[in-house]
Design a protein around this motif. Structure first.
Motif, short mmCIF file in Angstrom:
data_model
loop_
_atom_site.label_atom_id
_atom_site.label_comp_id
_atom_site.label_asym_id
_atom_site.label_seq_id
_atom_site.Cartn_x
_atom_site.Cartn_y
_atom_site.Cartn_z
N LEU A 269 0.84 -1.21 0.00
CA LEU A 269 0.00 0.00 0.00
C LEU A 269 0.88 1.26 0.00
N PHE A 270 1.93 1.24 0.84
CA PHE A 270 2.85 2.39 0.89
C PHE A 270 3.51 2.60 -0.47
N ILE B 97 1.14 4.09 -3.04
CA ILE B 97 0.87 5.52 -2.87
C ILE B 97 2.08 6.35 -3.30
N LEU C 81 -13.94 -1.77 13.11
CA LEU C 81 -12.95 -0.71 12.91
C LEU C 81 -12.35 -0.80 11.51
N LEU C 82 -12.04 -2.01 11.08
CA LEU C 82 -11.46 -2.19 9.74
C LEU C 82 -12.45 -1.77 8.66
N ALA D 7 -12.52 1.96 8.59
CA ALA D 7 -11.31 2.49 7.96
C ALA D 7 -11.38 2.34 6.45
N ALA E 160 -11.34 5.39 3.89
CA ALA E 160 -10.29 5.55 2.87
C ALA E 160 -10.90 5.76 1.50
N LEU F 171 -12.36 9.29 1.40
CA LEU F 171 -11.36 10.37 1.38
C LEU F 171 -10.72 10.52 0.01
N THR F 172 -10.55 9.41 -0.71
CA THR F 172 -9.81 9.49 -1.96
C THR F 172 -10.73 9.60 -3.17
N LYS G 177 -12.69 11.13 -6.08
CA LYS G 177 -12.48 12.38 -6.83
C LYS G 177 -13.77 13.18 -6.85
#
Lengths: 164, 99
Positions: free
Chosen positions: A67-68, A71, A147-148, A151, A155, A158-159, A161
């Motif tokens: 994932l890191f 991005i 929680l997952l 999240a 996510a 938030l992303t 468009k």
């Protein structure tokens, strides 16, 4: 043998962590972080936690680090020159970090630890972890799945468009 | 491998993470440093779990990993949104809410 493996794993874990936070190129940093995570997985095996070690490799070194990388490559950070933090901030950070290390280390190792307990049979096996997870820790387990989910939805939201 | 050595390594890794957060200005590298700190805590948990002969520490480490996954997903989504808006992931340039 165990001590030798432990020393090598400790050295690679430390080198990986230091290189991960100091390397200029974030992609190389992520790869060093994978080195750090895998050597921690070696530690978990030494500490008779094979299930957590497997999770560490699959979940951390696999999923989260991909994932890191994803991005970082998506953002195309090459164009961006990283502005350095000021000298004063650097000096204060290193002093603060050193004091922090000494305090934490003193607190963690200063007290008298209880004697090492005898390990029960099948300690750290998938079976014993699963039994504890689905009996004693059932409610935290269900909560963490919610929680997952939150999240994941967050996510995506938030992303997205085009806002709103 | 005694408990003291494990705790020393865990403390050292945590300090590396703290220094990474303090010294670097790239938001993604800061998130990576947070991951290092969470892993240092995990190492301490599992070392104590082994020392005390109780699986509770391993379960807690499992939960920490799950929370770290959620944190990484949301954190990276925020970084992505900020990059779209500001064309930068430098945390020093994100000072709009600073008084």
């Amino acid at each position: 043998m165990e001590t030798l493996v432990g020393i090598v794993a400790a050295a690679t874990a430390l080198i990986g962590a230091i290189a991960a936070v100091t390397h200029r190129n974030a992609v190389v940093g992520v790869l060093f972080l994978v080195l750090n995570l895998v050597s921690l997985a070696v530690f978990y095996v030494l500490l008779s936690a094979p299930f957590i070690a497997a999770l560490q490799v699959i979940l951390y070194a696999g999923a989260i680090m991909v994932l890191f990388l994803f991005i970082i490559m998506l953002l195309d950070l090459r164009r961006e020159e990283e502005r350095e933090s000021g000298l004063l901030q650097k000096v204060l950070s290193v002093i603060g970090g050193g004091v922090f290390f000494l305090l934490l280390w003193g607190a963690a190792t200063g007290g008298a630890a209880p004697a090492a307990a005898e390990l029960p049979e099948h300690f750290g096996s998938v079976e014993s972890i699963a039994v504890a997870l689905f009996t004693t820790y059932l409610i935290p387990f269900e909560t963490i799945s919610v929680l997952l989910l939150v999240a994941m939805v967050g996510a995506v939201l938030l992303t997205r468009k085009g806002g709103r | 491998m005694s408990l003291v050595w494990m705790l020393t390594l865990s403390t050292a890794l945590f300090t590396v993470g703290v220094l990474g957060v303090l010294l670097r200005r790239n938001a993604i590298v800061i998130l990576m440093a947070v991951e290092i700190m969470l892993n240092a805590a995990n190492l301490a948990l599992i070392a104590f779990s082994r020392h005390l002969g109780s699986a509770d520490g391993q379960i807690l480490a499992f939960f920490v990993m799950t929370v770290a996954a959620a944190e990484a997903a949301v954190g990276l989504a925020i970084v992505l949104a900020i990059f779209r808006l500001r064309k930068s992931v430098n945390v020093d340039s994100l000072n709009r809410m600073k008084w």
